[in-house]
Design a protein around this motif. Structure first.
Motif, PDB file in Angstrom:
ATOM      1  N   LYS A 217       0.840  -1.207   0.000  1.00 11.73           N
ATOM      2  CA  LYS A 217       0.000   0.000   0.000  1.00 11.73           C
ATOM      3  C   LYS A 217       0.875   1.258   0.000  1.00 11.73           C
ATOM      4  CE  LYS A 217      -0.531   0.702   4.934  1.00 11.73           C
ATOM      5  NZ  LYS A 217      -1.243   0.498   6.134  1.00 11.73           N
ATOM      6  N   TYR A 218       2.073   1.124   0.574  1.00 14.70           N
ATOM      7  CA  TYR A 218       2.955   2.300   0.620  1.00 14.70           C
ATOM      8  C   TYR A 218       3.412   2.693  -0.781  1.00 14.70           C
ATOM      9  CZ  TYR A 218       2.999   1.305   5.596  1.00 14.70           C
ATOM     10  OH  TYR A 218       2.621   1.076   6.886  1.00 14.70           O
ATOM     11  N   LEU A 219       3.660   1.684  -1.613  1.00 12.89           N
ATOM     12  CA  LEU A 219       4.134   1.988  -2.967  1.00 12.89           C
ATOM     13  C   LEU A 219       3.051   2.671  -3.788  1.00 12.89           C
ATOM     14  CD1 LEU A 219       6.190  -1.141  -3.991  1.00 12.89           C
ATOM     15  CD2 LEU A 219       6.968   1.044  -3.108  1.00 12.89           C
ATOM     16  N   ALA A 220       1.814   2.242  -3.608  1.00  8.22           N
ATOM     17  CA  ALA A 220       0.710   2.867  -4.353  1.00  8.22           C
ATOM     18  C   ALA A 220       0.635   4.348  -3.992  1.00  8.22           C
ATOM     19  CB  ALA A 220      -0.598   2.161  -4.018  1.00  8.22           C
ATOM     20  N   SER A 221       0.867   4.637  -2.734  1.00  6.79           N
ATOM     21  CA  SER A 221       0.816   6.028  -2.299  1.00  6.79           C
ATOM     22  C   SER A 221       2.022   6.816  -2.826  1.00  6.79           C
ATOM     23  CB  SER A 221       0.751   6.074  -0.771  1.00  6.79           C
ATOM     24  OG  SER A 221       0.516   7.372  -0.321  1.00  6.79           O
ATOM     25  N   VAL A 222       3.184   6.180  -2.890  1.00  6.08           N
ATOM     26  CA  VAL A 222       4.367   6.842  -3.474  1.00  6.08           C
ATOM     27  C   VAL A 222       4.080   7.204  -4.927  1.00  6.08           C
ATOM     28  CG1 VAL A 222       6.801   6.576  -4.128  1.00  6.08           C
ATOM     29  CG2 VAL A 222       6.006   5.637  -1.957  1.00  6.08           C
ATOM     30  N   GLN A 223       3.385   6.315  -5.631  1.00  3.77           N
ATOM     31  CA  GLN A 223       3.061   6.601  -7.032  1.00  3.77           C
ATOM     32  C   GLN A 223       2.287   7.922  -7.146  1.00  3.77           C
ATOM     33  OE1 GLN A 223       3.999   4.642  -9.819  1.00  3.77           O
ATOM     34  NE2 GLN A 223       3.386   6.527 -10.843  1.00  3.77           N
ATOM     35  N   GLY A 224       1.380   8.130  -6.205  1.00  8.20           N
ATOM     36  CA  GLY A 224       0.620   9.393  -6.210  1.00  8.20           C
ATOM     37  C   GLY A 224       1.539  10.597  -6.040  1.00  8.20           C
ATOM     38  N   ASP A 225       2.565  10.448  -5.201  1.00  2.96           N
ATOM     39  CA  ASP A 225       3.513  11.550  -4.994  1.00  2.96           C
ATOM     40  C   ASP A 225       4.319  11.816  -6.266  1.00  2.96           C
ATOM     41  OD1 ASP A 225       2.745  11.721  -2.268  1.00  2.96           O
ATOM     42  OD2 ASP A 225       4.136  10.117  -1.736  1.00  2.96           O
ATOM     43  N   VAL A 226       4.751  10.728  -6.899  1.00  2.72           N
ATOM     44  CA  VAL A 226       5.539  10.872  -8.129  1.00  2.72           C
ATOM     45  C   VAL A 226       4.664  11.504  -9.219  1.00  2.72           C
ATOM     46  CG1 VAL A 226       6.705   9.555  -9.956  1.00  2.72           C
ATOM     47  CG2 VAL A 226       7.112   8.988  -7.561  1.00  2.72           C
ATOM     48  N   ASP A 227       3.419  11.063  -9.301  1.00  2.00           N
ATOM     49  CA  ASP A 227       2.508  11.637 -10.295  1.00  2.00           C
ATOM     50  C   ASP A 227       2.341  13.138 -10.076  1.00  2.00           C
ATOM     51  OD1 ASP A 227       2.167   9.096 -11.259  1.00  2.00           O
ATOM     52  OD2 ASP A 227       0.195   8.792 -10.350  1.00  2.00           O
ATOM     53  N   TYR A 228       2.221  13.512  -8.811  1.00  2.00           N
ATOM     54  CA  TYR A 228       2.055  14.934  -8.475  1.00  2.00           C
ATOM     55  C   TYR A 228       3.258  15.737  -8.962  1.00  2.00           C
ATOM     56  CZ  TYR A 228       1.722  19.123  -5.510  1.00  2.00           C
ATOM     57  OH  TYR A 228       1.672  20.419  -5.049  1.00  2.00           O
ATOM     58  N   ILE A 229       4.451  15.269  -8.634  1.00  2.00           N
ATOM     59  CA  ILE A 229       5.678  16.003  -8.993  1.00  2.00           C
ATOM     60  C   ILE A 229       5.826  16.103 -10.513  1.00  2.00           C
ATOM     61  CG2 ILE A 229       8.223  15.809  -8.965  1.00  2.00           C
ATOM     62  CD1 ILE A 229       7.033  16.862  -6.330  1.00  2.00           C
ATOM     63  N   LEU A 230       5.411  15.040 -11.209  1.00  2.00           N
ATOM     64  CA  LEU A 230       5.646  15.010 -12.658  1.00  2.00           C
ATOM     65  C   LEU A 230       4.441  15.502 -13.460  1.00  2.00           C
ATOM     66  CD1 LEU A 230       7.727  11.675 -12.844  1.00  2.00           C
ATOM     67  CD2 LEU A 230       8.563  14.023 -12.687  1.00  2.00           C
ATOM     68  N   GLY A 231       3.527  16.210 -12.828  1.00  2.00           N
ATOM     69  CA  GLY A 231       2.482  16.872 -13.621  1.00  2.00           C
ATOM     70  C   GLY A 231       1.067  16.809 -13.100  1.00  2.00           C
ATOM     71  N   ARG A 232       0.749  15.821 -12.257  1.00  2.00           N
ATOM     72  CA  ARG A 232      -0.643  15.689 -11.819  1.00  2.00           C
ATOM     73  C   ARG A 232      -0.891  16.540 -10.567  1.00  2.00           C
ATOM     74  NH1 ARG A 232      -2.769  10.104  -9.633  1.00  2.00           N
ATOM     75  NH2 ARG A 232      -2.077  11.136  -7.737  1.00  2.00           N
ATOM     76  N   ASN A 233      -0.638  17.815 -10.721  1.00  2.00           N
ATOM     77  CA  ASN A 233      -0.808  18.747  -9.592  1.00  2.00           C
ATOM     78  C   ASN A 233      -1.634  19.931 -10.057  1.00  2.00           C
ATOM     79  OD1 ASN A 233       1.046  20.976 -10.589  1.00  2.00           O
ATOM     80  ND2 ASN A 233       2.410  19.211 -10.665  1.00  2.00           N
ATOM     81  N   ALA A 234      -1.977  20.793  -9.133  1.00  2.00           N
ATOM     82  CA  ALA A 234      -2.939  21.858  -9.451  1.00  2.00           C
ATOM     83  C   ALA A 234      -2.395  22.911 -10.409  1.00  2.00           C
ATOM     84  CB  ALA A 234      -3.412  22.513  -8.145  1.00  2.00           C
ATOM     85  N   THR A 235      -1.062  22.986 -10.576  1.00  3.59           N
ATOM     86  CA  THR A 235      -0.510  23.971 -11.520  1.00  3.59           C
ATOM     87  C   THR A 235      -0.407  23.397 -12.930  1.00  3.59           C
ATOM     88  OG1 THR A 235       1.831  23.330 -11.364  1.00  3.59           O
ATOM     89  CG2 THR A 235       0.995  24.811  -9.642  1.00  3.59           C
ATOM     90  N   GLY A 236      -0.385  22.074 -13.051  1.00  3.25           N
ATOM     91  CA  GLY A 236      -0.231  21.444 -14.360  1.00  3.25           C
ATOM     92  C   GLY A 236       1.209  21.378 -14.847  1.00  3.25           C
ATOM     93  N   TYR A 237       2.168  21.851 -14.046  1.00  2.59           N
ATOM     94  CA  TYR A 237       3.578  21.774 -14.442  1.00  2.59           C
ATOM     95  C   TYR A 237       4.186  20.445 -14.029  1.00  2.59           C
ATOM     96  CZ  TYR A 237       4.250  26.708 -15.640  1.00  2.59           C
ATOM     97  OH  TYR A 237       4.205  27.927 -16.248  1.00  2.59           O
ATOM     98  N   CYS A 238       5.108  19.937 -14.855  1.00  7.90           N
ATOM     99  CA  CYS A 238       6.018  18.895 -14.403  1.00  7.90           C
ATOM    100  C   CYS A 238       7.141  19.644 -13.698  1.00  7.90           C
ATOM    101  CB  CYS A 238       6.557  18.113 -15.603  1.00  7.90           C
ATOM    102  SG  CYS A 238       7.846  16.953 -15.130  1.00  7.90           S
ATOM    103  N   PHE A 239       7.363  19.361 -12.425  1.00  5.87           N
ATOM    104  CA  PHE A 239       8.235  20.218 -11.608  1.00  5.87           C
ATOM    105  C   PHE A 239       9.733  19.892 -11.710  1.00  5.87           C
ATOM    106  CE2 PHE A 239       4.329  21.091  -8.901  1.00  5.87           C
ATOM    107  CZ  PHE A 239       4.291  22.447  -9.196  1.00  5.87           C
TER     108      PHE A 239
END
Ligand code: 9MR
Length: 585
Positions: free
Chosen positions: A471-493
């Motif tokens: 379950k921890y890895l699934a949650s890490v995936q969400g963090d990676v997705d956020y950093i690489l574009g799935r965030n409120a700004t739409g930027y890949c950071f």
């Protein structure tokens, strides 16, 4: 200077963030689609074939389609979940789960007969390899005192700057044997961030993070080629890179009393010029308790990792580190309340911290583990640590991590206690991400919020190592997705990656080299509302998760820093390893 039009982009982005753009465009290899990718947020770099794959949709739609951009065929049709509001971003999104798509390739998510489509992304086994490599290469590009060659730096080659062989002892650091004005040598290390100064407190946590990576993933490190000047020696590249900074840190200890200078710095931040043109005098400033404790912990951790090495040179260095750690620890105990504050003639970064009980805990923990002497810390002290991500001003969690992973028989009780704290914390982070509209654990936006995301992911990776619970890895995936574009700004950071790229980082070499592209592989600090007026011409959103400007002036949201890139490298590489092994244990 970069193309002046680029400077306007952040403004245009902020003004148009919620408006509907509808110009058509051709995406190479894909059919013509409307230019509306902000309405479907994806990880712009991509997904491993067997990972969870969740996009976020911002418009009302009954269904979404995943399209193979090479064939133009719809490979998956799904129904998005319910809209969920996020108070941090002030908008609502719904989740589009396409985890069932597992065949490597390039894809887009589209709605309503392709009138709204996401950026193109990839599904593949090595999808994070390049970005992970770039995130370590960023440390090489930020090395102080050496030339960055074309062979290893490509178009970002530059002459050496800041030799730091003649550094002045500042009045605040004056001692009997090294009075004010004494010249010392303190060469090497990494520039801290977008500025050219070198700070022990921040170096400590950054170097520790890379040491932890070497400790947790030794096989990966053995096989990892970072393409740095030392790549052909017998030492793993991650270790070679961190040694650059570790060796510099050793030069910051006063050999006479063991105290550690807080920073090596110019009197004020210099202009945006290349390193070799930034020639103002450099000073070592005040020996502080925080610097001495962070130095102690990092050196003690280094001694543990280095003495495991096959290299005699590193084993010897490990012993030197332990001796240095013992001296700095003694100094800190004799001087327990020398809190850093900038002297009146110095205005560079302070890394000032008035609460040092966590630094004392971390130093005692690392020293205890290195010396096999657990009498240095009590169970009570372990329990007293707060559950917060590791950060330059919070060292409790780094101590907890080290204890959780210890194999020392004498540390068994400490380990049990630490693992309990770590797993409870990781469980809480997972629960937050599972309930979050944007599928992340982040719910508070400090300066460098992106580093909190990757540090939360790091905690989950340690939890996975300790427990084996996926379950921890699934949650890490969400963090990676956020950093690489799935965030409120739409930027890949991460600079140099993704479809909506960060172009104008607050980074002196990137801003003064005459090259349009910023130095690659750097994590931008990310949205926050701590400082809203760093760019007088830009009105940032008052919603924390959207309060970001891809503008050079935005030091509070668009700077880069070694303590942000270290967990970035850690997490991306761990996920890369996961795709190779399917398990990170
Ligand atoms: O990362 C630091 C952040 O937590 C602080 O709030 C901020 C202001 O003190 O400073 C940040 O660190 C900067 C440092 O002081 C100087 N080099 C650049 C760092 C990143 O912005």
């Amino acid at each position: 200077m970069k193309n002046p039009l680029l400077l306007l982009l952040p403004l245009i982005f902020i003004l148009c963030f919620n408006c509907v753009a509808s110009a058509s465009r051709e995406i190479s290899g894909a059919q013509t689609v409307s230019d509306t990718p902000d309405r479907i947020l994806v990880n712009q770099v991509g997904y491993h074939p067997h990972s969870d794959k969740i996009a976020l949709i911002r418009v009302k739609t009954a269904k979404f389609e995943v399209i193979d951009v090479n064939s133009g065929k719809v490979v998956f049709t799904g129904k998005p979940g319910p809209f969920k509001y996020w108070d941090q971003s002030g908008d609502s999104v719904c989740a589009a789960d396409f985890s069932a798509v597992t065949i490597p390739g390039k894809y887009q998510i589209c709605l309503k007969d392709n009138s709204v489509c996401s950026y193109v992304f990839e599904i593949g086994r090595d999808v994070y390899t390049d970005v992970a490599k770039a995130s370590l290469k960023a440390f090489y590009l930020n090395r102080s005192g050496i030339e960055i060659t074309k062979e290893f730096g490509g178009k970002w080659a530059r002459p050496a700057g800041h030799p730091d062989t003649e550094v002045i002892v500042h009045a605040s650091a004056s001692s009997e044997k090294r009075p004010e004005g004494t010249i010392i040598s303190s060469a090497g290390g990494w520039y801290d961030a977008g500025d050219y100064n070198k700070y022990i407190v921040n170096s400590g946590i950054s170097t520790y993070t890379l040491l932890l990576f070497c400790q947790m993933y030794p096989e990966f490190c053995k096989n990892f080629n970072g393409n740095i000047p030392e790549s052909n020696n017998a030492i793993p590249d991650v270790m070679d890179e961190l040694l650059v900074n570790l060796r510099w840190m050793l030069t910051m200890q006063d050999p006479d009393d063991g105290g550690v200078y807080h920073k090596l710095t110019n009197k004020k931040f210099c202009d945006f010029v290349m390193p070799d043109k930034a020639t103002d005098p450099r000073y070592v400033v005040l020996k502080s308790t925080a610097a001495s404790l962070d130095f102690t912990a990092t050196m003690a951790m280094a001694s543990r990792v280095l003495t495991q090495s096959d290299s005699k040179e590193l084993v010897f260095l490990g012993k030197t580190c332990l001796e240095a750690a013992q001296k700095s620890y003694a100094w800190a105990n004799a001087n327990p309340a020398v809190y850093f504050k900038n002297p009146t003639d110095i205005s560079t970064g302070a890394y000032d911290d008035m609460e040092l009980s966590d630094e004392f805990f971390w130093a005692a923990t690392e020293l205890g583990l290195a010396k096999n002497d657990m009498m240095l810390i009590s169970q009570k002290e372990i329990q007293a640590q707060k559950t917060r991500v590791p950060s330059w001003d919070y060292s409790g969690m780094t101590g907890i991590i080290s204890l959780s992973l210890s194999d020392l028989p004498k540390a068994t009780n400490h380990k049990t206690e630490a693992q309990k704290i770590l797993l409870d914390y990781a469980d809480m982070l997972v629960a937050v991400s599972e309930n979050s509209a944007y599928k992340v654990s982040l719910d508070f936006f400090k300066w460098g919020s992106n580093s909190d995301v990757v540090n939360q992911a790091l905690i989950k990776l340690v939890a996975y190592k300790v427990s084996g619970d996926e379950k921890y890895l699934a949650s890490v995936q969400g963090d990676v997705d956020y950093i690489l574009g799935r965030n409120a700004t739409g930027y890949c950071f991460v600079t140099g990656f993704g479809s909506r790229q960060v172009m104008n980082i607050h980074h002196r070499p990137s801003g003064s080299d005459g090259i349009t592209d910023p130095y690659p592989g750097f994590l931008a600090g990310g949205p926050n509302t701590v400082v809203l007026n760093d760019c007088p011409e830009i009105n940032r959103s008052t919603f924390p998760a959207k309060s970001y400007a891809d503008a050079e002036c935005s030091y509070s949201t668009n700077e880069v820093a070694i303590n942000w890139n270290a967990p970035l490298f850690f997490v991306l590489s761990a996920m890369d390893l996961h795709s190779q092994n399917d398990k990170i244990k």
